[in-house]
Design an enzyme around this catalytic site. Structure first.
Site, PDB file in Angstrom:
ATOM      1  N   CYS A  23       0.872  -1.213   0.305  1.00 37.02           N
ATOM      2  CA  CYS A  23       0.096  -0.092   0.109  1.00 37.02           C
ATOM      3  C   CYS A  23       0.762   1.129   0.374  1.00 37.02           C
ATOM      4  O   CYS A  23       1.311   1.642   1.392  1.00 37.02           O
ATOM      5  CB  CYS A  23      -0.887  -0.490   1.295  1.00 37.02           C
ATOM      6  SG  CYS A  23      -1.602   1.448   1.922  1.00 37.02           S
ATOM      7  N   CYS A  26      -0.005   3.883   2.280  1.00 39.06           N
ATOM      8  CA  CYS A  26       0.496   2.883   4.347  1.00 39.06           C
ATOM      9  C   CYS A  26       2.079   3.718   4.167  1.00 39.06           C
ATOM     10  O   CYS A  26       2.818   3.890   5.141  1.00 39.06           O
ATOM     11  CB  CYS A  26       0.596   1.785   4.008  1.00 39.06           C
ATOM     12  SG  CYS A  26      -1.459   1.007   3.757  1.00 39.06           S
TER      13      CYS A  26
END
Length: 98
Positions: A23, A26
């Site tokens: 991600c 993230c």
């Protein structure tokens, strides 16, 4: 060894960062989360949970998007947010519960 359940039972607020290795947002949030943890040392706890390695925790809290941030206190969810946040928002949320 401390379990997830043990950690979130704390009377100090616990920020849980549900993330995934793949991600992009993230990864962008990672240094911010680390800085928040450093700034609130002793007042709050910050843990990261990889949703691919801890699917049971992700399912239990219905994490459908990453990053998802949750603040737990005494085992209860006090706050939840999916998506990116700035450092000040995260700090302010944790300070409300510490």
């Amino acid at each position: 060894m401390e379990t997830f359940k043990d950690i979130i039972q704390s009377d100090k607020p616990v920020l849980v960062d549900f993330y995934a290795e793949w991600c992009g947002p993230c990864k962008a949030m990672s240094p911010i989360v680390t800085e928040v943890a450093r700034n609130l040392q002793g007042k709050a706890r910050v843990i990261k949970v990889d949703i691919d390695k801890s699917q049971a925790a992700a399912q239990a809290y219905q994490v459908q998007a990453v990053p998802t941030f949750m603040i737990f206190q005494n085992g209860a969810v006090k706050w939840r947010h999916s998506g990116m946040l700035d450092k000040h928002t995260l700090m302010n949320m944790l300070e409300q519960y510490s």
